[in-house]
Design an enzyme around this catalytic site. Structure first.
Site, mmCIF file in Angstrom:
data_model
loop_
_atom_site.group_PDB
_atom_site.id
_atom_site.type_symbol
_atom_site.label_atom_id
_atom_site.label_comp_id
_atom_site.label_asym_id
_atom_site.label_seq_id
_atom_site.Cartn_x
_atom_site.Cartn_y
_atom_site.Cartn_z
ATOM 1 N N MET A 79 1.617 29.262 68.783
ATOM 2 C CA MET A 79 0.608 28.353 68.230
ATOM 3 C C MET A 79 -0.282 27.875 69.368
ATOM 4 S SD MET A 79 1.189 28.279 65.023
ATOM 5 C CE MET A 79 -0.150 27.132 64.667
ATOM 6 N N HIS A 89 -2.756 36.597 56.932
ATOM 7 C CA HIS A 89 -1.910 35.499 57.421
ATOM 8 C C HIS A 89 -1.833 34.415 56.348
ATOM 9 C CE1 HIS A 89 0.057 33.241 60.639
ATOM 10 N NE2 HIS A 89 -0.615 32.179 60.233
ATOM 11 N N MET A 131 5.802 26.959 57.798
ATOM 12 C CA MET A 131 5.811 25.646 58.457
ATOM 13 C C MET A 131 6.550 24.723 57.514
ATOM 14 S SD MET A 131 1.913 25.855 59.840
ATOM 15 C CE MET A 131 1.540 27.171 58.690
ATOM 16 N N ASP A 171 -2.189 31.963 67.136
ATOM 17 C CA ASP A 171 -2.656 31.308 65.904
ATOM 18 C C ASP A 171 -3.203 29.923 66.217
ATOM 19 O OD1 ASP A 171 -3.019 30.375 63.325
ATOM 20 O OD2 ASP A 171 -0.895 30.379 62.794
ATOM 21 N N ASP A 205 -0.302 30.880 55.380
ATOM 22 C CA ASP A 205 0.264 29.653 55.947
ATOM 23 C C ASP A 205 0.966 28.822 54.876
ATOM 24 O OD1 ASP A 205 -0.455 29.663 58.761
ATOM 25 O OD2 ASP A 205 -2.533 29.592 58.071
ATOM 26 N N MET A 263 2.880 25.396 54.168
ATOM 27 C CA MET A 263 3.111 24.041 54.695
ATOM 28 C C MET A 263 3.750 23.189 53.614
ATOM 29 S SD MET A 263 -0.454 23.402 56.690
ATOM 30 C CE MET A 263 -1.216 24.676 57.707
ATOM 31 N N HIS A 271 3.699 32.710 57.448
ATOM 32 C CA HIS A 271 3.992 31.754 58.531
ATOM 33 C C HIS A 271 4.579 30.507 57.886
ATOM 34 C CE1 HIS A 271 2.082 28.893 61.777
ATOM 35 N NE2 HIS A 271 3.397 28.820 61.746
ATOM 36 N N SER A 313 -6.514 34.023 58.397
ATOM 37 C CA SER A 313 -5.654 33.010 57.777
ATOM 38 C C SER A 313 -6.298 32.509 56.490
ATOM 39 C CB SER A 313 -5.448 31.833 58.727
ATOM 40 O OG SER A 313 -4.962 30.727 57.985
HETATM 41 C C1 DX5 Z 1 -2.407 26.080 61.469
HETATM 42 C C2 DX5 Z 1 -2.260 27.442 60.831
HETATM 43 C C3 DX5 Z 1 -3.295 28.408 61.268
HETATM 44 C C4 DX5 Z 1 -4.698 27.994 60.923
HETATM 45 C C5 DX5 Z 1 -5.652 28.667 61.847
HETATM 46 O O1 DX5 Z 1 -1.257 25.317 61.204
HETATM 47 O O2 DX5 Z 1 -0.992 27.994 61.147
HETATM 48 O O3 DX5 Z 1 -3.013 29.689 60.744
HETATM 49 O O4 DX5 Z 1 -5.065 28.292 59.627
HETATM 50 O O5 DX5 Z 1 -6.937 28.242 61.526
HETATM 51 P P1 DX5 Z 1 -8.124 28.302 62.578
HETATM 52 O O6 DX5 Z 1 -8.303 29.726 62.952
HETATM 53 O O7 DX5 Z 1 -9.245 27.707 61.834
HETATM 54 O O8 DX5 Z 1 -7.680 27.460 63.757
HETATM 55 ZN ZN ZN Z 2 -0.537 30.147 60.740
#
Ligand code: DX5
Ligand code: ZN
Length: 233
Positions: free
Chosen positions: A141, A37, A72, A183, A39, A41, A70, A12
């Site tokens: 998750m 990956h 969010m 994840d 993310d 947000m 991903h 990620s």
């Molecule tokens: C959290 C993200 C994850 C996060 C995982 O909202 O979707 O992808 O980056 O990070 P670690 O592996 O540090 O928990």
């Molecule tokens: Zn993620």
């Protein structure tokens, strides 16, 4: 285990050095990463703000690895075509963030990407049931979304087993392959148990980017995943 032997490690970027993202992507793929990956947000669906389609587009020339977006964000539909155009290969979203999850899954596939649903720790897997034919990925998750570096929620192991059963039942009726991704809080010391519970795709942010030797940590994770093939949890 009675499941597809293909496993993948998806670092990620949330825990990468944002000032050197292209280099980080190249280095982690060189070190053996399968998917990247990514993310997304929006400071609305989750209380954090990260990267949009422009960053995905900027990273695309740096790798041929699959970019696993991903989302969010809420709502989801407007941003899906932008990520498809930016070179995303896989786009997943949280079903409760879409007014029409079936429509959102269809949209992702129409744009040539693989589609998936993401389940928060408290979100029921029942959202899968009527869209099995439209799923390429199911992402569980194992932390509440929003931040890297959180601890793995142990109840995710039972939920992974349930999701794996649903996928196996679907495939035994001739259904397509569906990746089962996990994840949040995935580390060297729990990845074998996570594999044993049925996951085949492992997102890891802080565990990989927080390690000084990406190749070493990814190789160690692969060895632990192999151990997970032979244990039961
Ligand atoms: C959290 C993200 C994850 C996060 C995982 O909202 O979707 O992808 O980056 O990070 P670690 O592996 O540090 O928990
Ligand atoms: Zn993620």
């Amino acid at each position: 285990m009675n499941q597809t032997p293909t496993t993948r490690i998806a670092p990620s970027l949330l825990s990468a050095d944002f000032a050197r993202l292209g280099e980080e992507v190249r280095n982690v793929v060189e070190a053996g990463a399968d998917w990247i990956h990514f993310d997304v947000m929006d400071n609305h669906y989750v209380p954090n703000l990260t990267m949009g389609p422009m960053v995905c587009k900027a990273l695309r020339p740096h790798t041929t690895a699959q970019i696993d977006v991903h989302l969010m964000v809420e709502p989801v539909d407007a941003i899906i075509p932008q990520f498809a155009q930016a070179g995303a290969n896989i786009i997943t979203f949280h079903p409760e963030a879409s007014r029409h999850p079936d429509r959102s899954l269809t949209l992702i596939r129409e744009l040539g990407c693989k589609a998936g649903l993401v389940f928060n720790p408290a979100t029921s897997l029942h959202w899968m049931d009527y869209v099995m034919d439209k799923l390429d990925v199911v992402l569980l998750m194992s932390v509440n979304p929003g931040f890297g570096g959180q601890s793995f929620i142990p109840g995710t192991l039972a939920k992974l087993r349930q999701a794996r059963q649903k996928i196996l039942a679907w495939q035994s009726q001739g259904g397509q392959a569906i990746a089962l991704e996990v994840d949040g809080g995935v580390k060297l010391d729990n990845i074998a148990a996570i594999r044993a519970a049925g996951a085949d795709t492992f997102v890891a942010g802080s565990a990989i980017f927080g390690h000084k030797d990406y190749k070493k940590i990814i190789s160690s994770m692969r060895a632990e995943i192999l151990k997970g093939e032979t244990i039961s949890v």
